[in-house]
Scaffold this motif. Sequence first.
Motif, PDB file in Angstrom:
ATOM      1  N   ASP A   1      17.070  56.520  35.189  1.00 22.72           N
ATOM      2  CA  ASP A   1      16.384  56.419  36.478  1.00 22.72           C
ATOM      3  C   ASP A   1      15.435  55.229  36.557  1.00 22.72           C
ATOM      4  O   ASP A   1      14.817  55.009  37.597  1.00 22.72           O
ATOM      5  N   TRP A   2      15.299  54.456  35.468  1.00 23.77           N
ATOM      6  CA  TRP A   2      14.556  53.207  35.533  1.00 23.77           C
ATOM      7  C   TRP A   2      15.458  52.027  35.910  1.00 23.77           C
ATOM      8  O   TRP A   2      14.978  50.900  36.043  1.00 23.77           O
ATOM      9  N   TYR A   3      16.764  52.299  36.031  1.00 25.46           N
ATOM     10  CA  TYR A   3      17.738  51.227  36.168  1.00 25.46           C
ATOM     11  C   TYR A   3      18.564  51.344  37.449  1.00 25.46           C
ATOM     12  O   TYR A   3      18.873  52.443  37.929  1.00 25.46           O
ATOM     13  N   HIS A   4      18.928  50.200  37.956  1.00 24.74           N
ATOM     14  CA  HIS A   4      19.927  50.110  39.005  1.00 24.74           C
ATOM     15  C   HIS A   4      21.292  50.062  38.312  1.00 24.74           C
ATOM     16  O   HIS A   4      21.425  49.472  37.228  1.00 24.74           O
ATOM     17  N   VAL A   5      22.299  50.680  38.951  1.00 27.20           N
ATOM     18  CA  VAL A   5      23.601  50.808  38.282  1.00 27.20           C
ATOM     19  C   VAL A   5      24.722  50.316  39.186  1.00 27.20           C
ATOM     20  O   VAL A   5      24.772  50.637  40.374  1.00 27.20           O
ATOM     21  N   GLY A   6      25.587  49.534  38.607  1.00 25.26           N
ATOM     22  CA  GLY A   6      26.743  49.015  39.334  1.00 25.26           C
ATOM     23  C   GLY A   6      28.044  49.490  38.718  1.00 25.26           C
ATOM     24  O   GLY A   6      28.098  49.849  37.543  1.00 25.26           O
ATOM     25  N   TRP A   7      29.068  49.495  39.559  1.00 19.34           N
ATOM     26  CA  TRP A   7      30.437  49.741  39.095  1.00 19.34           C
ATOM     27  C   TRP A   7      31.229  48.457  39.301  1.00 19.34           C
ATOM     28  O   TRP A   7      31.165  47.841  40.370  1.00 19.34           O
ATOM     29  N   PHE A   8      31.965  48.108  38.303  1.00 18.73           N
ATOM     30  CA  PHE A   8      32.840  46.938  38.332  1.00 18.73           C
ATOM     31  C   PHE A   8      34.251  47.375  37.964  1.00 18.73           C
ATOM     32  O   PHE A   8      34.440  48.451  37.388  1.00 18.73           O
ATOM     33  N   ARG A   9      35.203  46.527  38.266  1.00 22.89           N
ATOM     34  CA  ARG A   9      36.565  46.800  37.832  1.00 22.89           C
ATOM     35  C   ARG A   9      37.241  45.492  37.449  1.00 22.89           C
ATOM     36  O   ARG A   9      36.893  44.423  37.949  1.00 22.89           O
ATOM     37  N   GLN A  10      38.213  45.637  36.561  1.00 21.83           N
ATOM     38  CA  GLN A  10      38.956  44.460  36.116  1.00 21.83           C
ATOM     39  C   GLN A  10      40.426  44.825  35.998  1.00 21.83           C
ATOM     40  O   GLN A  10      40.808  45.655  35.167  1.00 21.83           O
ATOM     41  N   ALA A  11      41.211  44.224  36.857  1.00 24.73           N
ATOM     42  CA  ALA A  11      42.654  44.411  36.809  1.00 24.73           C
ATOM     43  C   ALA A  11      43.257  43.452  35.793  1.00 24.73           C
ATOM     44  O   ALA A  11      42.664  42.423  35.460  1.00 24.73           O
ATOM     45  N   LEU A  12      44.437  43.788  35.320  1.00 23.49           N
ATOM     46  CA  LEU A  12      45.090  42.973  34.305  1.00 23.49           C
ATOM     47  C   LEU A  12      45.278  41.544  34.797  1.00 23.49           C
ATOM     48  O   LEU A  12      45.815  41.318  35.885  1.00 23.49           O
ATOM     49  N   GLY A  13      44.776  40.610  34.031  1.00 20.05           N
ATOM     50  CA  GLY A  13      44.917  39.202  34.375  1.00 20.05           C
ATOM     51  C   GLY A  13      43.966  38.689  35.424  1.00 20.05           C
ATOM     52  O   GLY A  13      44.089  37.535  35.854  1.00 20.05           O
ATOM     53  N   LYS A  14      43.009  39.518  35.838  1.00 22.21           N
ATOM     54  CA  LYS A  14      42.064  39.103  36.877  1.00 22.21           C
ATOM     55  C   LYS A  14      40.637  39.167  36.367  1.00 22.21           C
ATOM     56  O   LYS A  14      40.350  39.775  35.335  1.00 22.21           O
ATOM     57  N   GLU A  15      39.753  38.531  37.101  1.00 21.36           N
ATOM     58  CA  GLU A  15      38.341  38.543  36.738  1.00 21.36           C
ATOM     59  C   GLU A  15      37.715  39.901  37.083  1.00 21.36           C
ATOM     60  O   GLU A  15      38.184  40.615  37.972  1.00 21.36           O
TER      61      GLU A  15
END
Length: 127
Positions: free
Chosen positions: A30-44
């Motif tokens: 709860d002290w942190y901001h949280v993000g979700w990311f994703r990475q598809a094969l061969g992509k950034e």
Amino acid sequence: QLQLVESGGALVRPGESLRLSCVASGFTLDWYHVGWFRQALGKEREGVSCITKNADVTYYSDSVKGRFTISRDNAKNTVFLQMNDLKPEDTAVYYCAATPVSPTPRTYDSTWLYDTWGQGTQVTVSS
């Protein structure tokens, strides 16, 4: 030791739903901001969503807006990503990440903002 662990990834059909979880250990999320990311094969790796530490602001990429919902339960040290109406293009490894730095609309999806990352969970959308 600061650690994030994602879970909930699976193989699903187009139009179905999944809920991903990101559990923190070794620190108080709860002290942190949280993000979700994703990475598809061969992509950034791309940022898809972020929630501030107090859950007062959320961000979504255009590709998931209206289908994904981020939320958090600080008492359980957990952040969730509810994913509805999944599409084949959502197929990727999904990562959660935490930062003490307040995100902005221009930075929430930048990998450099986050200093603690999970190991990822695979989401595959296929008929």
